[in-house]
Write a protein that holds these residues in place. Structure first.
Motif, PDB file in Angstrom:
ATOM      1  N   THR A  44       0.826  -1.202   0.000  1.00  0.00           N
ATOM      2  CA  THR A  44       0.000   0.000   0.000  1.00  0.00           C
ATOM      3  C   THR A  44       0.865   1.259   0.000  1.00  0.00           C
ATOM      4  O   THR A  44       1.781   1.405   0.803  1.00  0.00           O
ATOM      5  N   GLY A  45       0.563   2.191  -0.921  1.00  0.00           N
ATOM      6  CA  GLY A  45       1.232   3.487  -0.931  1.00  0.00           C
ATOM      7  C   GLY A  45       2.633   3.489  -1.500  1.00  0.00           C
ATOM      8  O   GLY A  45       3.253   4.561  -1.596  1.00  0.00           O
ATOM      9  N   LEU A  46       3.170   2.347  -1.893  1.00  0.00           N
ATOM     10  CA  LEU A  46       4.523   2.296  -2.448  1.00  0.00           C
ATOM     11  C   LEU A  46       4.493   2.625  -3.940  1.00  0.00           C
ATOM     12  O   LEU A  46       3.561   2.257  -4.657  1.00  0.00           O
ATOM     13  N   THR A  47       5.517   3.315  -4.408  1.00  0.00           N
ATOM     14  CA  THR A  47       5.662   3.564  -5.838  1.00  0.00           C
ATOM     15  C   THR A  47       6.194   2.299  -6.477  1.00  0.00           C
ATOM     16  O   THR A  47       7.347   1.913  -6.271  1.00  0.00           O
ATOM     17  N   GLY A  48       5.356   1.630  -7.232  1.00  0.00           N
ATOM     18  CA  GLY A  48       5.732   0.330  -7.775  1.00  0.00           C
ATOM     19  C   GLY A  48       6.806   0.426  -8.842  1.00  0.00           C
ATOM     20  O   GLY A  48       6.915   1.429  -9.568  1.00  0.00           O
ATOM     21  N   ILE A  49       7.629  -0.626  -8.938  1.00  0.00           N
ATOM     22  CA  ILE A  49       8.636  -0.715  -9.986  1.00  0.00           C
ATOM     23  C   ILE A  49       7.955  -1.130 -11.280  1.00  0.00           C
ATOM     24  O   ILE A  49       7.266  -2.152 -11.354  1.00  0.00           O
ATOM     25  N   ASN A 104      18.000 -12.877   1.155  1.00  0.00           N
ATOM     26  CA  ASN A 104      16.810 -13.484   1.762  1.00  0.00           C
ATOM     27  C   ASN A 104      15.536 -13.061   1.030  1.00  0.00           C
ATOM     28  O   ASN A 104      14.463 -13.026   1.622  1.00  0.00           O
ATOM     29  N   ALA A 105      15.657 -12.752  -0.244  1.00  0.00           N
ATOM     30  CA  ALA A 105      14.527 -12.205  -0.995  1.00  0.00           C
ATOM     31  C   ALA A 105      13.588 -13.316  -1.474  1.00  0.00           C
ATOM     32  O   ALA A 105      13.978 -14.477  -1.595  1.00  0.00           O
ATOM     33  N   ARG A 106      12.360 -12.927  -1.734  1.00  0.00           N
ATOM     34  CA  ARG A 106      11.352 -13.816  -2.310  1.00  0.00           C
ATOM     35  C   ARG A 106      10.307 -12.979  -3.028  1.00  0.00           C
ATOM     36  O   ARG A 106      10.221 -11.762  -2.854  1.00  0.00           O
ATOM     37  N   TRP A 107       9.521 -13.649  -3.859  1.00  0.00           N
ATOM     38  CA  TRP A 107       8.395 -13.022  -4.547  1.00  0.00           C
ATOM     39  C   TRP A 107       7.118 -13.230  -3.727  1.00  0.00           C
ATOM     40  O   TRP A 107       6.965 -14.250  -3.058  1.00  0.00           O
ATOM     41  N   VAL A 108       6.199 -12.272  -3.829  1.00  0.00           N
ATOM     42  CA  VAL A 108       4.872 -12.417  -3.238  1.00  0.00           C
ATOM     43  C   VAL A 108       3.844 -11.949  -4.263  1.00  0.00           C
ATOM     44  O   VAL A 108       3.930 -10.815  -4.755  1.00  0.00           O
ATOM     45  N   PHE A 109       2.918 -12.810  -4.617  1.00  0.00           N
ATOM     46  CA  PHE A 109       1.822 -12.451  -5.528  1.00  0.00           C
ATOM     47  C   PHE A 109       0.723 -13.491  -5.383  1.00  0.00           C
ATOM     48  O   PHE A 109       0.875 -14.468  -4.633  1.00  0.00           O
ATOM     49  N   ASN A 110      -0.387 -13.290  -6.087  1.00  0.00           N
ATOM     50  CA  ASN A 110      -1.475 -14.260  -5.971  1.00  0.00           C
ATOM     51  C   ASN A 110      -1.346 -15.342  -7.047  1.00  0.00           C
ATOM     52  O   ASN A 110      -0.443 -15.309  -7.892  1.00  0.00           O
ATOM     53  N   ASN A 137      -0.481  -2.099  -7.479  1.00  0.00           N
ATOM     54  CA  ASN A 137       0.688  -2.877  -7.079  1.00  0.00           C
ATOM     55  C   ASN A 137       0.247  -4.324  -6.882  1.00  0.00           C
ATOM     56  O   ASN A 137      -0.413  -4.652  -5.904  1.00  0.00           O
ATOM     57  N   TRP A 138       0.622  -5.199  -7.807  1.00  0.00           N
ATOM     58  CA  TRP A 138       0.096  -6.564  -7.819  1.00  0.00           C
ATOM     59  C   TRP A 138       1.028  -7.577  -7.152  1.00  0.00           C
ATOM     60  O   TRP A 138       0.645  -8.732  -6.947  1.00  0.00           O
ATOM     61  N   GLY A 139       2.235  -7.173  -6.814  1.00  0.00           N
ATOM     62  CA  GLY A 139       3.171  -8.113  -6.206  1.00  0.00           C
ATOM     63  C   GLY A 139       4.276  -7.389  -5.472  1.00  0.00           C
ATOM     64  O   GLY A 139       4.324  -6.155  -5.415  1.00  0.00           O
ATOM     65  N   ALA A 140       5.178  -8.173  -4.886  1.00  0.00           N
ATOM     66  CA  ALA A 140       6.327  -7.614  -4.173  1.00  0.00           C
ATOM     67  C   ALA A 140       7.511  -8.545  -4.355  1.00  0.00           C
ATOM     68  O   ALA A 140       7.353  -9.755  -4.565  1.00  0.00           O
ATOM     69  N   PHE A 141       8.714  -7.977  -4.262  1.00  0.00           N
ATOM     70  CA  PHE A 141       9.936  -8.770  -4.304  1.00  0.00           C
ATOM     71  C   PHE A 141      10.959  -8.161  -3.353  1.00  0.00           C
ATOM     72  O   PHE A 141      11.148  -6.948  -3.330  1.00  0.00           O
ATOM     73  N   ALA A 170       7.578  -2.936  -4.574  1.00  0.00           N
ATOM     74  CA  ALA A 170       6.257  -3.330  -5.091  1.00  0.00           C
ATOM     75  C   ALA A 170       6.332  -3.447  -6.595  1.00  0.00           C
ATOM     76  O   ALA A 170       7.070  -2.695  -7.265  1.00  0.00           O
ATOM     77  N   LEU A 171       5.593  -4.387  -7.168  1.00  0.00           N
ATOM     78  CA  LEU A 171       5.579  -4.620  -8.599  1.00  0.00           C
ATOM     79  C   LEU A 171       4.292  -4.052  -9.187  1.00  0.00           C
ATOM     80  O   LEU A 171       3.206  -4.278  -8.669  1.00  0.00           O
ATOM     81  N   THR A 172       4.432  -3.318 -10.273  1.00  0.00           N
ATOM     82  CA  THR A 172       3.270  -2.688 -10.891  1.00  0.00           C
ATOM     83  C   THR A 172       3.326  -2.843 -12.405  1.00  0.00           C
ATOM     84  O   THR A 172       4.183  -3.553 -12.939  1.00  0.00           O
TER      85      THR A 172
END
Length: 401
Positions: free
Chosen positions: A246-251, A279-285, A342-346, A396-398
């Motif tokens: 929320t509120g992040l400027t997505g990449i 220690n990164a990972r992806w998050v999406f639906n 923003n549909w995902g995060a990494f 955030a991914l956009t």
């Protein structure tokens, strides 16, 4: 083996010893070490509690007719009293210590409710964890009360040391600039359609072979998790948790090519500082995962495969560009043609996002309202909050602008 009380006593003694003055660097370092030890001890005790819950037989389970007799178990009066409360709605004296301090009534369970014992609570938490992906990979803070928590933050990534001439002073550096984060505790409640409580028939409840605890923990955990899932992903932060993206400027993707491409995924990965990629990972639906798995190279072969797979291997699960992924259905569907979602995060989600849970969960058993239909109603409350604690740790991914 040190206990939670042992560690907390050391922390208190350290702070009390510095009364009237600032803590020294060594004392601050020691306190930080104790905080880490406290987290480890709490997690260890939770694991032991979960293991104990697994070993408990279901109510009414048959007893083996032959074989060695096991030694008597520790007193289970509290657990048995709670099961009896779930079946009848009538508390007994063993539940006195489970009465929450904010109960509306001191004598009627359906008016005030009772805090659940550790084993039942752990079943609820485990079911919530199985449902909500973000809660499994973020930083989790457990507290005994719901008081507002504040802690300082700092971003010093723009500063570095420098080479200076002999006898010369350094230049160009900045002072430390601290920020502040805070966590509240919002109340989540289970409920059915139209906000009604969970309802089970008395016939089912009276069946002693029916594991009432397990069924209720599963249903309550799923409903609480379902309520929190969207908030942990995209909550506004106003009277609810602040979501992960929320509120992040997505990449944005790398180019204006229609659809998601391999180059777009590389852009997302390299938008996170290497410090946080270990220690990164992806998050999406799951819908976004489907879109990603449809990406093919120039030969028409899928790009989705594990690190060790060859081009002829079937699509694998678990890794995307050498990084694991987490599915959370609270995340929005992918929309690569718009940068409004923003549909995902990494990135390092554990470093970047924190979930605060209040350890007490309250259950109200109401045997009266639906008595004429031979049903007992169940309602559960828990308190939680979440916020972004280090937005440099992930992106955030956009879509495209």
């Amino acid at each position: 083996m040190r206990t939670i009380d042992d560690v907390q006593q050391d922390m208190t003694a350290l702070v009390d010893g510095a009364e009237g003055r600032h803590l020294t660097d060594d004392e601050v370092s020691r306190y930080t070490t104790l905080e880490q030890e406290l987290t480890q001890v709490r997690r260890s005790e939770e694991i032991r509690a979960r293991n104990t819950a697994y070993l408990m037989p279901a109510p009414g389970a048959p007893v083996a007719a032959a074989g060695p007799v096991a030694p008597p178990r520790a007193d289970t009066g509290l657990d048995q009293a709670f099961v009896a409360y779930l079946r009848t709605g009538q508390p007994n004296a063993d539940l006195t210590d489970l009465r929450p301090t904010n109960a509306q009534s001191g004598g009627v369970g359906s008016e005030g409710g009772y805090l659940v014992p550790p084993g039942f609570r752990q079943r609820i938490i485990e079911r919530m964890a199985a449902f909500g992906g973000i809660a499994n990979v973020c930083d989790v803070l457990e507290t005994d009360s719901g008081n507002r928590l504040e802690w300082p933050t700092i971003d010093d990534t723009a500063n570095s040391g420098e080479v200076v001439a002999e006898g010369a002073a350094h230049s160009g550096q900045s002072d430390l600039v601290f920020g502040k984060k805070e966590l509240s505790a919002y109340t989540y409640q289970t409920g059915g359609d139209g906000g009604v409580p969970l309802r089970l028939s008395r016939e089912l409840i009276q069946d002693q072979a029916f594991d009432l605890e397990a069924r209720l923990a599963r249903l309550m955990g799923l409903r609480l998790a379902r309520a929190m899932s969207s908030d942990l992903a995209v909550g506004s932060g106003v009277d609810e948790p602040l979501g992960l993206v929320t509120g992040l400027t997505g990449i944005e993707p790398a180019d204006d090519t229609a659809g998601l491409t391999y180059d777009d995924l590389l852009t997302f990965v390299h938008s996170v500082d290497p410090e946080y990629r270990a220690n990164a990972r992806w998050v999406f639906n799951d819908a976004s995962l489907k879109t990603i798995r449809q990406i093919k190279d120039s030969n028409g072969d899928p790009l989705w495969r594990s690190m060790t797979a060859t081009i002829g291997d079937a699509a694998s699960t678990g890794m995307l560009l050498d990084y694991p992924y987490t599915i959370d259905q609270g995340m929005p569907d992918i929309d690569i043609d718009s940068n409004t979602v923003n549909w995902g995060a990494f990135g390092d989600i554990r470093e970047g996002y924190v979930l605060r849970r209040v350890s007490s969960i309250e259950v109200v058993v109401n045997p009266w309202t639906r008595a004429s239909q031979r049903q007992i109603e169940y309602t559960a409350w828990m308190r939680a909050d979440a916020t972004q604690q280090n937005t440099h740790a992930y992106v955030a991914l956009t879509g495209e602008q």
